[in-house]
Design an enzyme around this catalytic site. Sequence first.
Site, PDB file in Angstrom:
ATOM      1  N   GLY A  13       0.769  -1.234   0.000  1.00  0.00           N
ATOM      2  CA  GLY A  13       0.000   0.000   0.000  1.00  0.00           C
ATOM      3  C   GLY A  13       0.797   1.279   0.000  1.00  0.00           C
ATOM      4  O   GLY A  13       0.274   2.332   0.374  1.00  0.00           O
ATOM      5  N   SER A  14       2.051   1.242  -0.475  1.00  0.00           N
ATOM      6  CA  SER A  14       2.787   2.515  -0.492  1.00  0.00           C
ATOM      7  C   SER A  14       2.169   3.496  -1.493  1.00  0.00           C
ATOM      8  O   SER A  14       2.115   4.697  -1.229  1.00  0.00           O
ATOM      9  CB  SER A  14       4.282   2.301  -0.753  1.00  0.00           C
ATOM     10  OG  SER A  14       4.476   1.425  -1.807  1.00  0.00           O
ATOM     11  N   ASN A  15       1.666   2.972  -2.609  1.00  0.00           N
ATOM     12  CA  ASN A  15       1.009   3.880  -3.564  1.00  0.00           C
ATOM     13  C   ASN A  15      -0.306   4.410  -3.013  1.00  0.00           C
ATOM     14  O   ASN A  15      -0.589   5.611  -3.111  1.00  0.00           O
ATOM     15  CB  ASN A  15       0.775   3.166  -4.896  1.00  0.00           C
ATOM     16  CG  ASN A  15       2.007   3.159  -5.763  1.00  0.00           C
ATOM     17  OD1 ASN A  15       2.368   4.182  -6.360  1.00  0.00           O
ATOM     18  ND2 ASN A  15       2.692   2.028  -5.812  1.00  0.00           N
ATOM     19  N   LEU A  88      -7.484  -9.927 -11.918  1.00  0.00           N
ATOM     20  CA  LEU A  88      -7.979  -9.391 -13.181  1.00  0.00           C
ATOM     21  C   LEU A  88      -9.322  -8.683 -12.939  1.00  0.00           C
ATOM     22  O   LEU A  88     -10.151  -9.178 -12.178  1.00  0.00           O
ATOM     23  CB  LEU A  88      -8.169 -10.554 -14.157  1.00  0.00           C
ATOM     24  CG  LEU A  88      -8.399 -10.203 -15.618  1.00  0.00           C
ATOM     25  CD1 LEU A  88      -7.172  -9.517 -16.202  1.00  0.00           C
ATOM     26  CD2 LEU A  88      -8.722 -11.473 -16.401  1.00  0.00           C
ATOM     27  N   ILE A  89      -9.503  -7.535 -13.580  1.00  0.00           N
ATOM     28  CA  ILE A  89     -10.783  -6.828 -13.440  1.00  0.00           C
ATOM     29  C   ILE A  89     -11.791  -7.454 -14.412  1.00  0.00           C
ATOM     30  O   ILE A  89     -11.544  -7.500 -15.619  1.00  0.00           O
ATOM     31  CB  ILE A  89     -10.603  -5.317 -13.742  1.00  0.00           C
ATOM     32  CG1 ILE A  89      -9.629  -4.676 -12.746  1.00  0.00           C
ATOM     33  CG2 ILE A  89     -11.941  -4.597 -13.723  1.00  0.00           C
ATOM     34  CD1 ILE A  89     -10.086  -4.672 -11.303  1.00  0.00           C
ATOM     35  N   ASN A 103      -4.544   1.717 -13.949  1.00  0.00           N
ATOM     36  CA  ASN A 103      -3.634   0.826 -13.233  1.00  0.00           C
ATOM     37  C   ASN A 103      -2.213   1.368 -13.337  1.00  0.00           C
ATOM     38  O   ASN A 103      -1.872   2.039 -14.309  1.00  0.00           O
ATOM     39  CB  ASN A 103      -3.680  -0.567 -13.885  1.00  0.00           C
ATOM     40  CG  ASN A 103      -2.743  -1.564 -13.235  1.00  0.00           C
ATOM     41  OD1 ASN A 103      -2.677  -1.661 -12.005  1.00  0.00           O
ATOM     42  ND2 ASN A 103      -2.015  -2.318 -14.038  1.00  0.00           N
ATOM     43  N   HIS A 105       1.724  -0.061 -13.410  1.00  0.00           N
ATOM     44  CA  HIS A 105       2.483  -1.299 -13.582  1.00  0.00           C
ATOM     45  C   HIS A 105       3.977  -0.976 -13.520  1.00  0.00           C
ATOM     46  O   HIS A 105       4.425  -0.018 -14.162  1.00  0.00           O
ATOM     47  CB  HIS A 105       2.124  -1.955 -14.915  1.00  0.00           C
ATOM     48  CG  HIS A 105       2.756  -3.299 -15.072  1.00  0.00           C
ATOM     49  ND1 HIS A 105       2.289  -4.420 -14.423  1.00  0.00           N
ATOM     50  CD2 HIS A 105       3.846  -3.701 -15.760  1.00  0.00           C
ATOM     51  CE1 HIS A 105       3.064  -5.453 -14.711  1.00  0.00           C
ATOM     52  NE2 HIS A 105       4.017  -5.045 -15.526  1.00  0.00           N
TER      53      HIS A 105
HETATM   54  C1  GAR Z   1       3.595  -1.354  -7.316  1.00  0.00           C
HETATM   55  O1  GAR Z   1       4.942  -1.364  -7.685  1.00  0.00           O
HETATM   56  C2  GAR Z   1       2.726  -1.489  -8.546  1.00  0.00           C
HETATM   57  O2  GAR Z   1       3.300  -0.908  -9.687  1.00  0.00           O
HETATM   58  C3  GAR Z   1       2.655  -2.988  -8.687  1.00  0.00           C
HETATM   59  O3  GAR Z   1       2.518  -3.459  -7.386  1.00  0.00           O
HETATM   60  C4  GAR Z   1       3.248  -2.593  -6.506  1.00  0.00           C
HETATM   61  C5  GAR Z   1       2.384  -2.293  -5.308  1.00  0.00           C
HETATM   62  O4  GAR Z   1       3.131  -1.683  -4.297  1.00  0.00           O
HETATM   63  N1  GAR Z   1       1.576  -3.384  -9.534  1.00  0.00           N
HETATM   64  C6  GAR Z   1       1.627  -4.451 -10.320  1.00  0.00           C
HETATM   65  O5  GAR Z   1       2.609  -5.187 -10.390  1.00  0.00           O
HETATM   66  C7  GAR Z   1       0.374  -4.698 -11.146  1.00  0.00           C
HETATM   67  N2  GAR Z   1       0.597  -5.717 -12.116  1.00  0.00           N
HETATM   68  P1  GAR Z   1       2.399  -0.959  -3.109  1.00  0.00           P
HETATM   69  O6  GAR Z   1       1.373  -1.917  -2.547  1.00  0.00           O
HETATM   70  O7  GAR Z   1       3.481  -0.686  -2.103  1.00  0.00           O
HETATM   71  O8  GAR Z   1       1.769   0.303  -3.650  1.00  0.00           O
END
Ligand code: GAR
Length: 189
Positions: A13-15, A88-89, A103, A105
Amino acid sequence: MPKHVIIFASGTGSNAENICKVFEHNPNIQVKALFCNNPNAGVINKMKPFGVPVYLFNKADFENEASFLEQIQSYEPDLIVLAGFLWLIPAYLVNAFPRKIINIHPALLPKFGGKGMYGHHVHHAVIEAKEKEHGITIHFVTEKYDEGPPIFQARFDVQDTDTEADLARKISKLEMQYFPEAIRRVLGA
Ligand code: GAR
């Protein structure tokens, strides 16, 4: 009227945390809820300081189209943001929110996308392939993993000495820097 954002996340969940922080005092954009499919995900506690409600769901909830849609619609979202969401959505959601699901990626799509390509798996593959550059892609979501129209990419040169952890750190930095701004732009807010 502020624009409403819903976040979907499965992990650390950092994003999601960063998005909440950036828009916390923005009168034009409100994070209304976090939808999470993993009861052990770190992201759940990260919502507490922001007072963002967490809706936990499982596969059966996700497949129950009418009630899941009703749950989402109750927040009147202008945008659904996938921030590390690994399922998948399904078509019913894509069709209910055309061009309203985005999304992030951790790769330069169309490279290193698709099922199973997330987190350290991506960075491992990038090093194995001896890629010269790496980066992030923000894109609209379709029914296929990582295939929707791109919105934004940011890149950096991969150094010979870069480890998976180095790549993860550089990717995270780009994500923190650019994801909220991309959300703001898509919303026109
Ligand atoms: C992020 O790096 C995001 O780009 C990736 O998961 C991570 C989540 O980090 N998403 C994917 O790989 C989607 N295919 P977070 O939970 O710390 O935000």
